[in-house]
Write a protein that holds these residues in place. Structure first.
Motif, PDB file in Angstrom:
ATOM      1  N   SER A   1      -2.006  -1.419  16.101  1.00  0.00           N
ATOM      2  CA  SER A   1      -1.803  -0.909  14.746  1.00  0.00           C
ATOM      3  C   SER A   1      -0.474  -1.401  14.176  1.00  0.00           C
TER       4      SER A   1
ATOM      5  N   THR B   1      -4.936  -6.134   8.647  1.00  0.00           N
ATOM      6  CA  THR B   1      -5.485  -5.818   7.316  1.00  0.00           C
ATOM      7  C   THR B   1      -4.768  -6.619   6.234  1.00  0.00           C
TER       8      THR B   1
ATOM      9  N   TYR C   1      -3.404  -9.565  -2.639  1.00  0.00           N
ATOM     10  CA  TYR C   1      -1.973  -9.871  -2.714  1.00  0.00           C
ATOM     11  C   TYR C   1      -1.798 -11.351  -2.990  1.00  0.00           C
TER      12      TYR C   1
HETATM   13  N1  LIG Z   1       1.580  -2.932   0.560  1.00  0.00           N
HETATM   14  C1  LIG Z   1       2.476  -2.849   1.535  1.00  0.00           C
HETATM   15  N2  LIG Z   1       3.788  -2.713   1.268  1.00  0.00           N
HETATM   16  C2  LIG Z   1       4.711  -2.646   2.265  1.00  0.00           C
HETATM   17  N3  LIG Z   1       4.405  -2.722   3.589  1.00  0.00           N
HETATM   18  C3  LIG Z   1       3.109  -2.858   3.910  1.00  0.00           C
HETATM   19  C4  LIG Z   1       2.071  -2.935   2.914  1.00  0.00           C
HETATM   20  N4  LIG Z   1       0.871  -3.069   3.550  1.00  0.00           N
HETATM   21  C5  LIG Z   1       1.151  -3.078   4.870  1.00  0.00           C
HETATM   22  N5  LIG Z   1       2.478  -2.955   5.091  1.00  0.00           N
HETATM   23  C6  LIG Z   1       3.149  -2.946   6.394  1.00  0.00           C
HETATM   24  O1  LIG Z   1       2.800  -4.154   7.035  1.00  0.00           O
HETATM   25  C7  LIG Z   1       2.586  -3.973   8.441  1.00  0.00           C
HETATM   26  C8  LIG Z   1       1.194  -4.443   8.817  1.00  0.00           C
HETATM   27  O2  LIG Z   1       0.246  -3.530   8.271  1.00  0.00           O
HETATM   28  P1  LIG Z   1      -1.323  -3.759   8.385  1.00  0.00           P
HETATM   29  O3  LIG Z   1      -1.966  -2.625   7.662  1.00  0.00           O
HETATM   30  O4  LIG Z   1      -1.658  -5.125   7.945  1.00  0.00           O
HETATM   31  O5  LIG Z   1      -1.559  -3.634   9.954  1.00  0.00           O
HETATM   32  P2  LIG Z   1      -2.912  -3.535  10.789  1.00  0.00           P
HETATM   33  O6  LIG Z   1      -2.799  -4.524  11.898  1.00  0.00           O
HETATM   34  O7  LIG Z   1      -4.080  -3.654   9.882  1.00  0.00           O
HETATM   35  O8  LIG Z   1      -2.835  -2.061  11.400  1.00  0.00           O
HETATM   36  P3  LIG Z   1      -4.005  -0.997  11.702  1.00  0.00           P
HETATM   37  O9  LIG Z   1      -4.610  -1.408  13.021  1.00  0.00           O
HETATM   38  O10 LIG Z   1      -3.274   0.306  11.794  1.00  0.00           O
HETATM   39  O11 LIG Z   1      -4.982  -1.034  10.572  1.00  0.00           O
HETATM   40  C9  LIG Z   1       2.830  -2.491   8.694  1.00  0.00           C
HETATM   41  O12 LIG Z   1       4.175  -2.345   9.131  1.00  0.00           O
HETATM   42  C10 LIG Z   1       2.647  -1.860   7.332  1.00  0.00           C
HETATM   43  O13 LIG Z   1       3.415  -0.687   7.210  1.00  0.00           O
END
Ligand SMILES: Nc1ncnc2c1ncn2[C@@H]1O[C@H](COP(=O)(O)OP(=O)(O)OP(=O)(O)O)[C@@H](O)[C@H]1O
Ligand code: SF4
Ligand SMILES: [Mg+2]
Length: 342
Positions: A65, A70, A80
């Motif tokens: 995570s 994502t 984005y």
């Molecule tokens: N719009 C945003 N603005 C600022 N930080 C962001 C934004 N979107 C994501 N982040 C940060 O970027 C990092 C990656 O987030 P992301 O949601 O892409 O991870 P993930 O691998 O999909 O996690 P998960 O398995 O929990 O879904 C995290 O630290 C998150 O807090």
């Protein structure tokens, strides 16, 4: 309108490549202040990833995570604007497209999100939810769109008579089928499935995975399949990329990644996956990683995994390992000691 095209003549893009991502970065500014906002740093959510996906194939994307999975998906569909890098889709660079040209190419890319409860507006019938993209892109008359909606319901294994019902009348698995029908309504070539079964009951996960597989074969779909669960990805992916703190640490063909990982992080993730054979399962040694994922605002020096890596040496703290080809078929890893990972 002028459209940015990419001259691929001098690059090694196989004919069959649908998506080619190069050094993609998505940094979110971190601001402070109430009236006057100052940028005090950046969240380096995606920090330079490169990969390609062939038509009709699935790239699995795994990582814990917060690693940036994502954000990659949302950047690919251009929710984005990337900080830098190229997203070459069908010979056009999506990173540079805007306006009508972007809208046009977006028809070809759809994203399925994790939570089928949040992604369906409860006030609309499932017919209007599934057909919404067809109305937006004006693909036919109202009558044709309704017929196509009924056909889509059948394609995803639901009865066409359900067309005028509301989301609350359906189970989680059925809702995810509705989400999938909607994503397919305008015939995309590329589907990003972001944890599509994580919110579902274990008992129905396999049904949705089988459906996604059947649809891939039927419509020659190309998938980016995001999951934190390596046992799910193993079922669906042809190749797998392992993500850690905004970058890829390893990428290889599925079986090679499982049998011969070349990065300690991949090895630790794999050690957490139960093995169905009880004899082997009893001998399985779990590697427990110490500490949490560091913040993407303050990325560690050298190898970004060094604080948690059981194999870390002095050089790891100082020199960032390149993400480079290792022994094996198109097997990439970012580790100074990848030859010692077994
Ligand atoms: N719009 C945003 N603005 C600022 N930080 C962001 C934004 N979107 C994501 N982040 C940060 O970027 C990092 C990656 O987030 P992301 O949601 O892409 O991870 P993930 O691998 O999909 O996690 P998960 O398995 O929990 O879904 C995290 O630290 C998150 O807090
Ligand atoms: S470079 Fe060093 S710290 Fe990084 S994964 Fe390899 S051994 Fe571990
Ligand atoms: Mg996510």
């Amino acid at each position: 309108m002028m459209v940015d095209t990419v001259d691929t003549a001098d690059t090694v893009v196989a004919n069959n490549t649908l998506l080619d991502v190069r050094d993609l970065k998505m940094h979110f500014p971190l601001t402070r202040g109430i009236l006057i906002q100052r940028t005090v740093g950046y969240v380096r959510a995606v920090d330079g990833v490169s990969f390609s996906i062939e038509r009709g194939k699935t790239l699995g994307l795994v990582g814990e995570s917060g690693s940036g999975k994502t954000t990659i998906g949302r950047t690919l569909i251009r929710l984005y604007k990337p900080t830098s890098g190229q997203i070459i889709f069908d010979k056009q660079d999506l990173a540079k497209l805007n306006g009508e040209a972007l809208r046009h190419i977006r028809q070809n890319i759809q994203m399925i999100f994790q939570d089928p409860f949040a992604s369906l507006n409860p006030r609309f019938t499932i017919g209007s939810l599934i057909s919404e993209p067809m109305h937006i892109y004006k693909v036919g008359s109202n009558k044709e769109i309704r017929e196509r909606t009924e056909e889509l319901l059948q394609i995803v294994g639901l009865r066409p008579e359900y067309i005028d019902r509301y989301p609350h009348e359906f189970s989680g698995g059925q809702r995810q089928r509705i989400v999938i029908a909607r994503a397919l309504s305008i015939n995309p070539e590329f589907v990003i499935a972001d944890e599509p079964v994580s919110a579902l009951d274990v008992s129905i996960r396999a049904q949705i995975l089988n459906l996604l597989e059947r649809l891939q074969n039927q419509f020659n779909l190309t998938y980016l399949f995001v999951s934190h669960d390596l046992s799910v990805v193993r079922h669906v992916a042809d190749r797998i990329a392992v993500m850690y703190l905004g970058t890829f640490v390893e990428m290889a063909d599925r079986d090679e990644l499982y049998t011969a990982p070349k990065h300690p992080y991949t090895k630790a993730l794999l050690s957490a996956v139960p093995i169905p054979d009880p004899k082997i399962e009893r001998k399985r040694q779990r590697i427990i990683l110490s500490g949490d994922l560091p913040s993407p605002v303050n990325i560690p020096s050298g190898c970004r995994f060094h604080q948690r890596c059981p194999m870390a040496q002095q050089i790891c703290r100082e020199v960032e390992p390149a993400f480079e080809a290792k022994e094996g078929h198109e097997h990439y890893a970012a580790c100074h000691f990848s030859d010692q990972v077994s």
